[in-house]
Design a protein around this motif. Structure first.
Motif, PDB file in Angstrom:
ATOM      1  N   TYR A 419     -30.531 -40.441 117.107  1.00  0.00           N
ATOM      2  CA  TYR A 419     -31.607 -41.315 116.622  1.00  0.00           C
ATOM      3  C   TYR A 419     -32.663 -41.504 117.704  1.00  0.00           C
ATOM      4  O   TYR A 419     -33.874 -41.489 117.427  1.00  0.00           O
ATOM      5  CB  TYR A 419     -31.011 -42.650 116.202  1.00  0.00           C
ATOM      6  CG  TYR A 419     -32.036 -43.657 115.735  1.00  0.00           C
ATOM      7  CD1 TYR A 419     -32.833 -43.414 114.618  1.00  0.00           C
ATOM      8  CD2 TYR A 419     -32.212 -44.864 116.412  1.00  0.00           C
ATOM      9  CE1 TYR A 419     -33.765 -44.346 114.184  1.00  0.00           C
ATOM     10  CE2 TYR A 419     -33.141 -45.794 115.990  1.00  0.00           C
ATOM     11  CZ  TYR A 419     -33.915 -45.529 114.877  1.00  0.00           C
ATOM     12  OH  TYR A 419     -34.839 -46.450 114.459  1.00  0.00           O
ATOM     13  N   GLU A 420     -32.236 -41.678 118.958  1.00  0.00           N
ATOM     14  CA  GLU A 420     -33.189 -41.826 120.055  1.00  0.00           C
ATOM     15  C   GLU A 420     -34.064 -40.571 120.166  1.00  0.00           C
ATOM     16  O   GLU A 420     -35.284 -40.665 120.368  1.00  0.00           O
ATOM     17  CB  GLU A 420     -32.438 -42.062 121.362  1.00  0.00           C
ATOM     18  CG  GLU A 420     -33.357 -42.202 122.574  1.00  0.00           C
ATOM     19  CD  GLU A 420     -32.597 -42.168 123.887  1.00  0.00           C
ATOM     20  OE1 GLU A 420     -33.087 -42.768 124.862  1.00  0.00           O
ATOM     21  OE2 GLU A 420     -31.532 -41.519 123.935  1.00  0.00           O
ATOM     22  N   MET A 424     -38.147 -40.434 119.869  1.00  0.00           N
ATOM     23  CA  MET A 424     -39.008 -39.887 120.919  1.00  0.00           C
ATOM     24  C   MET A 424     -39.971 -38.856 120.333  1.00  0.00           C
ATOM     25  O   MET A 424     -41.164 -38.839 120.644  1.00  0.00           O
ATOM     26  CB  MET A 424     -38.147 -39.262 122.023  1.00  0.00           C
ATOM     27  CG  MET A 424     -37.325 -40.264 122.814  1.00  0.00           C
ATOM     28  SD  MET A 424     -36.227 -39.491 124.032  1.00  0.00           S
ATOM     29  CE  MET A 424     -37.425 -38.773 125.139  1.00  0.00           C
ATOM     30  N   ARG A 425     -39.432 -37.990 119.470  1.00  0.00           N
ATOM     31  CA  ARG A 425     -40.289 -36.991 118.829  1.00  0.00           C
ATOM     32  C   ARG A 425     -41.301 -37.659 117.894  1.00  0.00           C
ATOM     33  O   ARG A 425     -42.469 -37.244 117.812  1.00  0.00           O
ATOM     34  CB  ARG A 425     -39.415 -36.013 118.054  1.00  0.00           C
ATOM     35  CG  ARG A 425     -40.189 -34.919 117.327  1.00  0.00           C
ATOM     36  CD  ARG A 425     -41.043 -34.113 118.283  1.00  0.00           C
ATOM     37  NE  ARG A 425     -41.739 -33.031 117.592  1.00  0.00           N
ATOM     38  CZ  ARG A 425     -42.785 -32.388 118.085  1.00  0.00           C
ATOM     39  NH1 ARG A 425     -43.270 -32.731 119.287  1.00  0.00           N
ATOM     40  NH2 ARG A 425     -43.349 -31.395 117.413  1.00  0.00           N
ATOM     41  N   ARG A 426     -40.852 -38.705 117.209  1.00  0.00           N
ATOM     42  CA  ARG A 426     -41.758 -39.432 116.319  1.00  0.00           C
ATOM     43  C   ARG A 426     -42.919 -40.019 117.094  1.00  0.00           C
ATOM     44  O   ARG A 426     -44.066 -39.990 116.633  1.00  0.00           O
ATOM     45  CB  ARG A 426     -40.982 -40.523 115.598  1.00  0.00           C
ATOM     46  CG  ARG A 426     -41.843 -41.443 114.723  1.00  0.00           C
ATOM     47  CD  ARG A 426     -41.035 -42.617 114.234  1.00  0.00           C
ATOM     48  NE  ARG A 426     -41.880 -43.649 113.668  1.00  0.00           N
ATOM     49  CZ  ARG A 426     -41.473 -44.888 113.425  1.00  0.00           C
ATOM     50  NH1 ARG A 426     -40.225 -45.242 113.715  1.00  0.00           N
ATOM     51  NH2 ARG A 426     -42.295 -45.787 112.906  1.00  0.00           N
ATOM     52  N   LEU A 427     -42.653 -40.564 118.286  1.00  0.00           N
ATOM     53  CA  LEU A 427     -43.723 -41.143 119.096  1.00  0.00           C
ATOM     54  C   LEU A 427     -44.717 -40.057 119.522  1.00  0.00           C
ATOM     55  O   LEU A 427     -45.940 -40.288 119.504  1.00  0.00           O
ATOM     56  CB  LEU A 427     -43.138 -41.845 120.319  1.00  0.00           C
ATOM     57  CG  LEU A 427     -44.137 -42.491 121.277  1.00  0.00           C
ATOM     58  CD1 LEU A 427     -45.025 -43.511 120.558  1.00  0.00           C
ATOM     59  CD2 LEU A 427     -43.418 -43.121 122.469  1.00  0.00           C
ATOM     60  N   GLU A 428     -44.177 -38.896 119.890  1.00  0.00           N
ATOM     61  CA  GLU A 428     -45.076 -37.797 120.259  1.00  0.00           C
ATOM     62  C   GLU A 428     -45.983 -37.409 119.088  1.00  0.00           C
ATOM     63  O   GLU A 428     -47.198 -37.239 119.256  1.00  0.00           O
ATOM     64  CB  GLU A 428     -44.256 -36.590 120.699  1.00  0.00           C
ATOM     65  CG  GLU A 428     -43.489 -36.788 121.998  1.00  0.00           C
ATOM     66  CD  GLU A 428     -42.621 -35.584 122.324  1.00  0.00           C
ATOM     67  OE1 GLU A 428     -42.669 -34.596 121.543  1.00  0.00           O
ATOM     68  OE2 GLU A 428     -41.884 -35.633 123.328  1.00  0.00           O
ATOM     69  N   LEU A 429     -45.407 -37.283 117.915  1.00  0.00           N
ATOM     70  CA  LEU A 429     -46.183 -36.902 116.741  1.00  0.00           C
ATOM     71  C   LEU A 429     -47.187 -37.989 116.356  1.00  0.00           C
ATOM     72  O   LEU A 429     -48.322 -37.673 115.955  1.00  0.00           O
ATOM     73  CB  LEU A 429     -45.246 -36.620 115.566  1.00  0.00           C
ATOM     74  CG  LEU A 429     -44.313 -35.415 115.732  1.00  0.00           C
ATOM     75  CD1 LEU A 429     -43.332 -35.326 114.573  1.00  0.00           C
ATOM     76  CD2 LEU A 429     -45.114 -34.122 115.866  1.00  0.00           C
ATOM     77  N   THR A 449     -42.206 -49.235 119.361  1.00  0.00           N
ATOM     78  CA  THR A 449     -41.245 -50.315 119.162  1.00  0.00           C
ATOM     79  C   THR A 449     -39.893 -49.778 118.709  1.00  0.00           C
ATOM     80  O   THR A 449     -38.836 -50.180 119.222  1.00  0.00           O
ATOM     81  CB  THR A 449     -41.785 -51.312 118.125  1.00  0.00           C
ATOM     82  OG1 THR A 449     -43.027 -51.845 118.573  1.00  0.00           O
ATOM     83  CG2 THR A 449     -40.797 -52.441 117.893  1.00  0.00           C
ATOM     84  N   ASP A 450     -39.898 -48.861 117.767  1.00  0.00           N
ATOM     85  CA  ASP A 450     -38.639 -48.312 117.257  1.00  0.00           C
ATOM     86  C   ASP A 450     -37.901 -47.510 118.322  1.00  0.00           C
ATOM     87  O   ASP A 450     -36.668 -47.553 118.405  1.00  0.00           O
ATOM     88  CB  ASP A 450     -38.913 -47.437 116.031  1.00  0.00           C
ATOM     89  CG  ASP A 450     -39.372 -48.258 114.833  1.00  0.00           C
ATOM     90  OD1 ASP A 450     -39.223 -49.498 114.874  1.00  0.00           O
ATOM     91  OD2 ASP A 450     -39.907 -47.668 113.869  1.00  0.00           O
ATOM     92  N   LEU A 451     -38.635 -46.793 119.162  1.00  0.00           N
ATOM     93  CA  LEU A 451     -37.995 -46.050 120.245  1.00  0.00           C
ATOM     94  C   LEU A 451     -37.356 -47.001 121.246  1.00  0.00           C
ATOM     95  O   LEU A 451     -36.228 -46.781 121.698  1.00  0.00           O
ATOM     96  CB  LEU A 451     -39.018 -45.161 120.950  1.00  0.00           C
ATOM     97  CG  LEU A 451     -38.508 -44.430 122.204  1.00  0.00           C
ATOM     98  CD1 LEU A 451     -37.323 -43.534 121.860  1.00  0.00           C
ATOM     99  CD2 LEU A 451     -39.629 -43.632 122.859  1.00  0.00           C
TER     100      LEU A 451
END
Length: 500
Positions: A419-420, A424-429, A449-451
């Motif tokens: 999940y982490e 991390m990938r979501r934040l990059e995108l 926030t979610d990361l």
């Protein structure tokens, strides 16, 4: 005293023959364990880990039971080992527990001494005057000097003193087992507090990294706002993340300091400056495959259960003493020595004297005190039975809870690690989409926030997993093999007391 001439030791021989007596204690039977014959099964228990760890590394217990694994083998962090050693030497609660054992041992020796004759040596001088109207020869004065020994002995025909001795021994052994349990508990408390402190350090590291990213994000957003690119809403949202991370950092800093204070209290002194270098939480590599065995084996492994059974044995023994109070008690007192009207004649021939006074006391009426005392003893035994059963049930529940946690934490941590990675990938995108103008800044902030929450949850799960392994190790009876105390195991102490 009566002259020694013609004295026969018949009475003393008879007394010696009667000292074997009898015991009125109920025959002791260990209560049923009142728990299942096996630990629970199901989804939470089906995947017990082997010698593996989510963070890498592997150490196996090689099939050893927890009771055979010393804490130095379970914990490999040299710093933690040193802290545990200090705690075993300095902890005040443990010191009180040890002193309670010493007090119980002294009380047992006092009670046991009542089975043997008491011998005292004494000397006295008596001067007496008889009035003339009470003496045919007129007023007279006399002086008598005596030197001799006095002997007192209660014949324990019905086992009253023997029962009290058995009760005192069981109470001593119960406290000795309680002390043993206190040492094991202290080791686990120190380890858990130490691991929790390491977890706070990891949380601080995560928060500091998040704060650094939030500061950089706020700087860029502020620059964009000043150039008319970003909106005030973007600026306020970015600052909100920054302030939230700053507040969280202070909270973890406070928790880290308080964790160290709690650890200092456990070890009884400040942490020395020369402690060995420690390992990070991810490097602790605790044993994960310690076998649980069967619930019935907890009776031999858990000192708290042994302590509860010794308390039950003490209550059972006291019933014998309460029953013996309904029967006569016989005591023998005697003295022998020399009498003389002058000190110079004390040790002359023919001055020997002795006295022998057997005494029997038969209880007739005591207002129901003996019966009430017996009823109290029987009720106390039932109370101790309930406590013994509760100790077994508590141990069973602790082990079952530990097994349920051990069977799920590894998979939970693995899921949190994945999940982490996704966050991390979501934040990059999100950053890429925001810079391309596809999404607003809110998606970036939500991803940050979610990361952060994912990283916090991962650290918390790792701490909980490590603490559970320590707790399970303790619950299975581990931790006693290597201790820095002088008093041996309660069984050894019992042999020493009964043979001395």
């Amino acid at each position: 005293m009566k002259p020694i001439q013609g004295f026969s030791p018949f009475a003393m021989t008879l007394a010696a023959a009667l000292t074997a007596g009898c015991s009125l204690q109920p025959a002791y039977e260990r209560p049923d364990s009142s728990v299942d014959a096996a630990y629970p099964t199901g989804a939470a228990y089906d995947r017990q880990p082997g010698a593996t760890a989510p963070d890498g590394g592997a150490r196996s217990s090689n099939g050893k039971a927890a009771i055979d694994i010393g804490w130095r083998d379970f914990f490999i962090d040299a710093r933690l080992q040193s802290v545990i050693e200090i705690a075993l030497q300095n902890n005040r609660d443990l010191r009180v527990s040890m002193l309670n054992v010493e007090a119980a041992r002294a009380q047992y020796q006092i009670t046991r001494a009542e089975l043997s004759p008491w011998v005292d040596a004494g000397a006295s001088s008596t001067r007496e005057r008889t009035p003339s109207n009470l003496s045919t020869g007129g007023s007279t004065s006399s002086t008598v000097y005596s030197v001799g020994a006095n002997v007192a002995w209660e014949l324990d025909l019905f086992g009253r003193v023997q029962s009290l001795k058995d009760e005192a021994l069981a109470q001593y052994l119960s406290l000795a087992e309680t002390r043993k349990a206190a040492e094991i508990a202290l080791i686990s408390q120190v380890a858990i507090q130490y691991l929790t402190m390491l977890g706070e350090e990891d949380q601080l590291a995560v928060t500091q990294a998040t704060l650094k990213n939030a500061e950089e994000s706020f700087r860029i957003t502020k620059l964009s706002f000043d150039n008319g690119i970003a909106t005030e809403l973007d600026l306020q949202q970015s600052q909100g993340i920054l302030e939230q991370a700053s507040a969280t950092l202070e909270a973890y800093s406070r928790a880290r300091a308080q964790d160290e204070n709690a650890l200092v209290m456990l070890i009884g002194q400040a942490l020395p400056d020369d402690l060995p270098a420690g390992k990070a939480l991810s490097q602790q590599n605790l044993l994960t495959d310690v076998p649980a065995g069967l619930p019935s084996e907890l009776l031999q492994r858990r000192p708290d259960i042994a302590a509860a059974e010794q308390s039950l044995l003490a209550a059972n023994a006291y019933i014998g003493a309460a029953r013996a109070a309904f029967f006569p008690s016989i005591s023998l007192t005697g003295s022998f020595g020399t009498l003389s009207p002058s000190t110079s004649g004390l040790f002359s021939g023919g001055q020997g004297a002795w006295s022998f006074v057997p005494q029997i006391t038969v209880p007739i009426f005591r207002g129901g005190a003996n019966r009430a005392n017996l009823e109290l003893a029987q009720v106390q035994k039932r109370i101790e039975i309930a406590r013994y059963e509760k100790a077994i049930q508590t141990a069973f529940r602790e082990v079952a809870d530990g097994l349920a946690a051990r069977g799920t934490y590894d998979r939970q941590i693995q899921s949190l690690q994945r999940y982490e990675t996704t966050q991390m990938r979501r934040l990059e995108l999100s950053n890429m989409r925001y810079r391309s103008g596809v999404d607003d800044y809110l998606s970036v902030l939500q991803a940050q926030t979610d990361l952060f929450e994912a990283q916090q949850s991962l650290v918390s799960a790792k701490v909980a997993r490590a603490n559970n392994l320590v707790t399970l190790y303790k619950s299975l009876g581990g931790g006693w093999s290597v201790l820095l105390t002088n008093l041996g195991a309660p069984q050894q102490a019992s042999q020493h007391l009964t043979s001395s």
